[in-house]
Write a protein that holds these residues in place. Structure first.
Motif, PDB file in Angstrom:
ATOM      1  N   UNK A 229       0.849  -1.190   0.000  1.00 30.55           N
ATOM      2  CA  UNK A 229       0.000   0.000   0.000  1.00 30.55           C
ATOM      3  C   UNK A 229       0.886   1.242   0.000  1.00 30.55           C
ATOM      4  N   UNK A 230       0.561   2.184  -0.880  1.00 29.39           N
ATOM      5  CA  UNK A 230       1.231   3.488  -0.849  1.00 29.39           C
ATOM      6  C   UNK A 230       0.161   4.497  -0.484  1.00 29.39           C
ATOM      7  N   UNK A 231       0.414   5.349   0.511  1.00 27.06           N
ATOM      8  CA  UNK A 231      -0.565   6.415   0.794  1.00 27.06           C
ATOM      9  C   UNK A 231       0.074   7.773   0.601  1.00 27.06           C
ATOM     10  N   UNK A 232      -0.715   8.663   0.008  1.00 26.39           N
ATOM     11  CA  UNK A 232      -0.158   9.913  -0.499  1.00 26.39           C
ATOM     12  C   UNK A 232      -1.001  11.075  -0.024  1.00 26.39           C
ATOM     13  N   UNK A 233      -0.440  11.911   0.813  1.00 27.01           N
ATOM     14  CA  UNK A 233      -1.164  13.087   1.293  1.00 27.01           C
ATOM     15  C   UNK A 233      -0.190  13.942   2.065  1.00 27.01           C
ATOM     16  N   UNK A 234      -0.701  14.945   2.769  1.00 25.92           N
ATOM     17  CA  UNK A 234       0.152  15.763   3.622  1.00 25.92           C
ATOM     18  C   UNK A 234      -0.724  16.360   4.694  1.00 25.92           C
ATOM     19  N   UNK A 235      -0.139  16.587   5.866  1.00 27.94           N
ATOM     20  CA  UNK A 235      -0.915  17.205   6.937  1.00 27.94           C
ATOM     21  C   UNK A 235      -1.936  16.246   7.518  1.00 27.94           C
TER      22      UNK A 235
END
Lengths: 420, 357
Positions: A229-235
């Motif tokens: 699983x790759x998760x991509x976001x910020x904050x």
């Protein structure tokens, strides 16, 4: 409201006063001015304050030691709150005050400033943000990411997965959970190309911004039975994603984020629960690197620290130091080439684009910025959270750069065609 | 003193019917206009492109929204999306080689078409229900733009505005771009000043006060509600394309989010609903108060050696700004334009206390 003349005049004078304030102009010569308008109040908040703290502490360290190449660094910091009129005003103000470098640390702001920076010849640092295709220095001479862009980060992660699977991802399932914004979708082209090349199956699960509710997505992720699983976001989205991943029982040692994961995020998720999760490291974390030790001794130790001491050595703090070392190295190089300036955008640009094999005493992977490659070589490493800190599990490496550069060229060609 | 009103009466209908019947008002407006025209040569670039340019653009947008909210009483929470449609529409056309003059109008027409489609909701609902419908428009447009890479411009979602020229003058540097924004703002202001004197403007006012009463009076609410949405969205679209061409120069979906809608809404509420002057004041306050407070605090901290933590320094202006907005609305709910009107009314009869009506 009844208004008498006296209060009206007093009120308008109070309102007009800030306009009339003189813009500070430093007459001394040996100064290099940076302007750092960043978002302290709206979206990135703690990310920015840790990043900025690192930058300022490093500048203090450099200045206290007599500057670099005979120049002192002056950094103006303001808050642009990710609001374009405010950011553009800050940019214009910085330009007027003689700033030769700007670091807005915000993708929307950087994108709006690109045409201006190119026109005005002011060096814009777009660390981990902005346009990934700015890595192509021939199209964006004054836009400098100086760090691994999102495409490279995705390439590094896939390479690490491949290593875990002993060299082949054929028939494996990789799930990409991302915030549904242009930033979240940015790695998709690379992941798709690599899916064809490596033979894995890619499924993307977008969640709506700002991402504080992802409970609908993660059960689907679990049901898809992904190998990775790759998760991509910020904050805020990051901590929620991680919490949901843990709640759905995904094996943490097969989950990876981008560079946007830090100790502060882990405090929210729970330090123990998140054990095993991976992230991309653009520089060394923690307090071991020589630069951080120097800051602790000479800046924090003397009470000149820019913020709380316990933040020193956290991931975002070190990213800030990383960027600051690169900026200062650019000044040093520029001063080597033309010791007497004049200090202008092009002067610093020459320096920044001739940084060779720079590691800041072991803080960064060997970074070489050239006139063509503003990414600095594309080296990073993968680190794993062990419950207390991020432990690197690989050496510095670079991967899939052919695919990344193909995408960079494709976009920068497009930019050249329409932008000029 | 300034106005010399006491005792002066108009003797001809034409005088009374002028936009600005008082000589002092005319003089003031000519003076302001002259300053604005000469601004690129009078002021530093920072003030022209950092303050005046956004002020003119955002004011134009606020005027467009004010036509809808202030004049005809239809709430709209998706004005940022309307501007986004205009911006994307015209930038795509410009990239296809269409001249900017036509692309701007076409962007406006596109906004007007889509805006009116959503405005159709106003025929069935009012108040907060309409607010929700227009909010939906904001999200639908956001979604469509950021999910069609054809519209938003590939995987990086940034659309570069190619070099353009307006009426043969290339829009490069701050001077021509500033004049384009000034020109558009001037035309829109002139339109807004005149609209309230037309049957259209009066019909909108009747709609605002009570739409079924207006219907009884013989005003087609169907027609005028849609027309109000059409005109206001058209203005929004044109301003969106001006914003893209003169100010942003590279557009991406996040520039037209709900934040922009709320910002413009705040401008007209603080400035004064249903006035022409209001948006000018409101825009100045909403756009510049945070900047000025920030600079003031930075300056104070720098001069007096105040060492504030950067987080606090960044948040203090926000608090002051919030207090400022609340204060204005508390003391004058009708907005800054009303404060100005009070001041003007006071001066109209000065040194006397009360005006003879």
């Amino acid at each position: 409201m009844s208004l008498d003349r006296r209060s009206f005049i007093a009120g308008s004078a109070a309102l007009a006063a800030p306009l009339a304030l003189p813009v500070q102009v430093f007459a001394q010569e040996k100064i290099v001015r940076f302007t750092l308008p960043q978002d302290f109040t709206r979206i990135y908040t703690f990310v920015t304050s840790e990043y900025n703290q690192g930058q300022r502490d490093y500048f203090t360290l450099v200045n206290d030691r007599g500057g670099v190449g005979g120049y002192k660094i002056v950094a103006d910091i303001t808050d642009h709150a990710n609001d374009l009129p405010r950011a553009i005003e800050a940019y214009e103000r910085g330009k007027r005050e003689g700033a030769v470098l700007i670091d807005p640390l915000s993708t929307p702001v950087a994108r709006a400033l690109v045409p201006r920076a190119l026109e005005d010849k002011i060096n814009m640092i777009t660390a981990y943000s902005g346009r990934s295709d700015a890595a192509d220095g021939s199209a964006f001479p004054y836009v400098l990411p100086l760090s691994i862009n999102y495409w490279t980060q995705a390439g590094l992660i896939i390479e690490q997965f491949k290593k875990t699977e002993k060299g082949s991802l054929k028939g494996k399932k990789i799930v990409f959970v991302h915030i549904d914004t242009p930033f979240g979708k940015e790695p998709l082209p690379i992941l798709n190309v690599l899916a064809k090349k490596e033979g894995y199956e890619l499924t993307a699960f977008p969640y709506t911004p700002p991402g504080n509710d992802q409970s609908a997505i993660w059960p689907q992720v679990r049901r898809a039975r992904p190998d990775f699983v790759i998760f991509w976001g910020a904050g805020v989205g990051q901590t929620v994603a991680l919490t949901e991943a843990i709640r759905n029982g995904l094996p943490m040692d097969r989950v990876s984020g981008s560079v946007w994961l830090s100790e502060s995020d882990m405090d929210v998720v729970g330090r123990e629960a998140a054990k095993g999760v991976m992230k991309v490291e653009p520089c060394v974390g923690g307090r071991e690197p020589k630069v951080i030790k120097d800051i602790l001794a000479d800046v924090i130790g003397k009470g000149k620290g820019a913020g709380p001491e316990n933040k020193v050595g956290t991931a975002y703090y070190n990213y800030g130091v990383q960027m600051a070392t690169l900026m200062v190295e650019g000044v040093r190089k520029a001063a080597e080439k033309a010791p007497n300036g004049p200090v202008t955008g092009p002067w610093l640009n020459e320096g920044l684009r001739s940084i060779t094999n720079f590691t800041a005493d072991g803080l960064l992977p060997p970074t070489t910025i050239t006139k063509d490659d503003h990414q600095g070589g594309g080296m990073g490493r993968i680190a794993r959270w062990d419950g207390a800190r991020f432990v690197p599990i690989t050496d510095w490496y670079s991967a899939n750069q052919d695919v990344v550069w193909e995408e960079i060229r494709k976009n920068s060609e497009e930019f050249k065609k329409s932008g000029k | 003193m300034f106005y010399r009103r006491a005792g002066i009466r108009h003797t001809r209908y034409q005088d009374e019917r002028q936009l600005f019947p008082l000589g002092f008002d005319r003089g003031l407006i000519i003076a302001v206009l002259a300053i604005l025209l000469a601004a690129p040569f009078l002021f530093d670039r920072l003030y022209v492109s950092g303050y005046l340019l956004p002020w003119l653009i955002w004011t134009s947008a606020a005027l467009g929204l004010n036509l809808l909210m202030g004049w005809s009483g239809q709430i709209h929470l998706g004005y940022g999306a309307v501007m986004g449609i205009g911006a994307y529409g015209s930038v795509h056309l410009v990239r296809l080689g269409v001249p900017l003059e036509i692309a701007m109008i076409a962007g406006g027409l596109l906004s007007a078409t889509i805006g009116t489609m959503f405005g159709g909701a106003a025929l069935r609902m009012k108040g907060i229900y309409l607010a929700m419908a227009t909010l939906a428009m904001q999200y639908v447009v956001d979604f469509v733009i950021s999910h069609s890479s054809v519209i938003s411009g590939g995987s990086l979602a940034t659309l570069q505005v190619p070099p353009v020229s307006f009426l043969g003058i290339p829009l490069q540097g701050e001077v021509p771009t500033y004049y384009l924004a000034l020109g558009v703002c001037f035309v829109i202001t002139l339109f807004m000043l005149n609209v309230r004197r037309t049957s259209f403007g009066r019909a909108l006012a009747a709609l605002r006060e009570k739409d079924y009463a207006a219907q009884i009076l013989g005003i087609s609410t169907f027609r005028y509600k849609l027309l109000a949405f059409w005109v206001s969205s058209f203005i929004g679209g044109v301003v969106g394309s001006v914003l893209a061409v003169t100010y942003l120069r590279a557009i991406s979906p996040d520039q037209f989010h709900i934040e922009l809608s709320i910002q413009i809404l705040a401008m007209i509420i603080v400035g004064g609903l249903g006035s022409v002057l209001g948006p000018f004041f409101g825009t100045a306050l909403i756009l510049f108060a945070p900047i000025l407070l920030n600079n003031l605090l930075g300056f104070t901290a720098g001069t007096f050696g105040l060492s504030l933590p950067i987080d606090l320094r960044a948040h203090l202006p926000l608090m002051a700004y919030g207090a400022l907005v609340i204060g204005f609305l508390l003391y004058e709910p009708l907005g800054l334009a009303k404060i100005y009107a009070n001041f003007r009314n006071y001066l109209l009869v000065w040194p006397f206390r009360h005006a003879q009506r």
